[in-house]
Write an enzyme that holds these catalytic residues in place. Sequence first.
Site, mmCIF file in Angstrom:
data_model
loop_
_atom_site.group_PDB
_atom_site.id
_atom_site.type_symbol
_atom_site.label_atom_id
_atom_site.label_comp_id
_atom_site.label_asym_id
_atom_site.label_seq_id
_atom_site.Cartn_x
_atom_site.Cartn_y
_atom_site.Cartn_z
ATOM 1 N N LYS A 43 -38.883 42.773 15.583
ATOM 2 C CA LYS A 43 -39.695 43.689 14.771
ATOM 3 C C LYS A 43 -38.873 44.720 13.990
ATOM 4 O O LYS A 43 -39.369 45.789 13.620
ATOM 5 C CB LYS A 43 -40.775 44.416 15.597
ATOM 6 C CG LYS A 43 -41.588 43.552 16.532
ATOM 7 C CD LYS A 43 -41.976 42.201 15.998
ATOM 8 C CE LYS A 43 -43.000 42.207 14.913
ATOM 9 N NZ LYS A 43 -43.253 40.805 14.433
ATOM 10 N N HIS A 98 -32.517 36.927 18.255
ATOM 11 C CA HIS A 98 -32.871 38.237 18.806
ATOM 12 C C HIS A 98 -32.144 38.442 20.139
ATOM 13 O O HIS A 98 -32.449 39.399 20.853
ATOM 14 C CB HIS A 98 -34.373 38.306 19.103
ATOM 15 C CG HIS A 98 -35.261 38.349 17.895
ATOM 16 N ND1 HIS A 98 -35.038 39.163 16.817
ATOM 17 C CD2 HIS A 98 -36.422 37.697 17.619
ATOM 18 C CE1 HIS A 98 -36.022 38.990 15.938
ATOM 19 N NE2 HIS A 98 -36.853 38.116 16.394
ATOM 20 N N SER A 128 -44.921 48.136 15.849
ATOM 21 C CA SER A 128 -44.993 46.809 15.239
ATOM 22 C C SER A 128 -45.099 45.744 16.334
ATOM 23 O O SER A 128 -45.908 44.816 16.248
ATOM 24 C CB SER A 128 -43.753 46.589 14.362
ATOM 25 O OG SER A 128 -43.748 45.307 13.808
HETATM 26 S S1 PPS Z 1 -39.855 39.331 14.253
HETATM 27 O O1 PPS Z 1 -41.150 38.671 14.593
HETATM 28 O O2 PPS Z 1 -39.330 40.038 15.420
HETATM 29 O O3 PPS Z 1 -38.866 38.414 13.724
HETATM 30 O O4 PPS Z 1 -40.257 40.439 13.179
HETATM 31 P P1 PPS Z 1 -39.296 41.109 12.092
HETATM 32 O O5 PPS Z 1 -39.228 40.231 10.907
HETATM 33 O O6 PPS Z 1 -38.029 41.540 12.711
HETATM 34 O O7 PPS Z 1 -40.101 42.445 11.729
HETATM 35 C C1 PPS Z 1 -41.419 42.433 11.260
HETATM 36 C C2 PPS Z 1 -41.663 43.762 10.571
HETATM 37 O O8 PPS Z 1 -40.972 43.747 9.301
HETATM 38 C C3 PPS Z 1 -41.912 44.009 8.261
HETATM 39 N N1 PPS Z 1 -41.522 43.311 7.019
HETATM 40 C C4 PPS Z 1 -41.265 43.938 5.863
HETATM 41 N N2 PPS Z 1 -41.230 45.253 5.540
HETATM 42 C C5 PPS Z 1 -40.949 45.572 4.259
HETATM 43 N N3 PPS Z 1 -40.702 44.654 3.290
HETATM 44 C C6 PPS Z 1 -40.722 43.329 3.560
HETATM 45 N N4 PPS Z 1 -40.479 42.449 2.596
HETATM 46 C C7 PPS Z 1 -41.013 42.929 4.907
HETATM 47 N N5 PPS Z 1 -41.105 41.721 5.536
HETATM 48 C C8 PPS Z 1 -41.430 41.978 6.813
HETATM 49 C C9 PPS Z 1 -43.222 43.485 8.838
HETATM 50 O O9 PPS Z 1 -44.315 43.968 8.104
HETATM 51 C C10 PPS Z 1 -43.129 44.010 10.270
HETATM 52 O O10 PPS Z 1 -43.307 45.415 10.354
HETATM 53 P P2 PPS Z 1 -44.721 46.153 10.544
HETATM 54 O O11 PPS Z 1 -44.383 47.585 10.799
HETATM 55 O O12 PPS Z 1 -45.405 45.506 11.716
HETATM 56 O O13 PPS Z 1 -45.472 45.979 9.265
#
Ligand code: PPS
Length: 284
Positions: A43, A98, A128
């Site tokens: 996340k 991860h 998140s």
């Molecule tokens: S995972 O499932 O652990 O691999 O998730 P991960 O990709 O690490 O994190 C997910 C959060 O990243 C946000 N996200 C983004 N934020 C801004 N811009 C872009 N392009 C973007 N892509 C993914 C996603 O919305 C999750 O955060 P939250 O706070 O839940 O919205």
Amino acid sequence: MADYIWFEGTPLPNLQNNKEILEEFLPEFVIRDENIIIESYPKSGTNWLIEIVCLIQNKGNPELIQSVPIWQRSPWIETKIGHQTLINNEGQQLISSHLPFHLFPKTFFSSKAKMIYVIRNPRDVLVSGYYYWSKTKFAKNPESLTTYFEWFLKGNVPYGSWFEHTRGWLSMRKCENFLLLSYEDMKKDTRRTIEKICDFLGKKLEPDELDMVLHYSSFQAMKENKMSNYSLLKKEIVADGFVFLRKGTTGDWKNHFTVAQAEAFDKVFQEKMAGFPPGLFPWE
Ligand code: PPS
């Protein structure tokens, strides 16, 4: 079905992982000098980073990111599906993980492979993660944010303690083949972050190519891209209301934590992260 698979003291999501892969495949896995590893605590913005790197490699052309699911473009080394992709494609360059530092394949540490590690304010990671693990069947479902808050501080959440994960990987922060990024800097100045990644990977983009990387990796573009927004996940794995690209902001924890929780979190953070230079963690 158990909620987690415990691997050397770390809880991993039961539905995504399998003991044989963790105990037999992973320790033997050979990381090659050409590999690029995207590493993070869950996340933290991993998928955003994967999207950016895929676009950089394709000079902004979105054909690949719009035709191949993100988990195949950069397979998670520790998962069942990632394992399948890796054994079917020996030349796979981009790999995600991860895994905490001590569980990562040891061959990485003697290779020239490049790793990008992204960190995010653990308070936002917590929020998140709460939504994600509540609305998917990958691991134990928390019934409330209060419960998840307690689990998080104890490290009883998928991939274990944020504090240990971050301490472990930050020990590499001065290595040449290690690039440390933060979600907060990515949000504040995405263009500059893309330039940093290009420098690290030895890639040069023309200004219009960089514009395309920016455009196609934006929150909105990723939300609309079914190869990146996890809408292809099987319906039996996700609950109603599951949205992978949920908010994409910094500081959402302020809408969720009570004053007492904020104080308790600060205390644990200060204890567990003591010794790191001020300014390393770019969040308020
Ligand atoms: S995972 O499932 O652990 O691999 O998730 P991960 O990709 O690490 O994190 C997910 C959060 O990243 C946000 N996200 C983004 N934020 C801004 N811009 C872009 N392009 C973007 N892509 C993914 C996603 O919305 C999750 O955060 P939250 O706070 O839940 O919205």
